[in-house]
Design an enzyme around this catalytic site. Sequence first.
Site: not given
Length: 159
Positions: A46, A51, A90-91, A132-133, A136
């Site tokens: 995701g 991000q 997480c990226l 999670h997304e 963000h």
Amino acid sequence: MAVREILQYGDKRLSTICEPIKEINKDVLDIIQDLKDTLYDGTGIGLAAPQIGILKRVILIDLRSGGEPIILINPEIVEASGSECDYEGCLSYIGYEGEVVRPTKVVVEGLNEKGERIAYTAKELLARAFCHEIDHLDGILYMSRAESMYEVVEEDEEE
């Protein structure tokens, strides 16, 4: 369009509440393509627009299980139930994982790329990914929700 740099923990843009998208136009479609290009250049499941430095409410989720990727504009969790603690990464915080409590089932509404209202009922990993997304988009990183954090250490393979 382009593979974008993924912002890392500490960048102030990651803690900013994103603006809703008012009109789906070429700029929004370009953001979506950049999200796809960037996600598929790596290994995550995701990615949210902040991000990649774009403070707009757009997310992309692809569990990489052969299904179609999910793109949601202005997503909202309208229903949540259950509770489970599990690992997340997480990226934007490479090399770490944390144990985070999330709902086991969510209903998420938003717009698709065509501007059509769409809803998803998601369970388990997909529910976790939505939470999670969407976090963000509200400037929340999973580390602030984590009950514990761990550094991911690659084990040496013995020859």
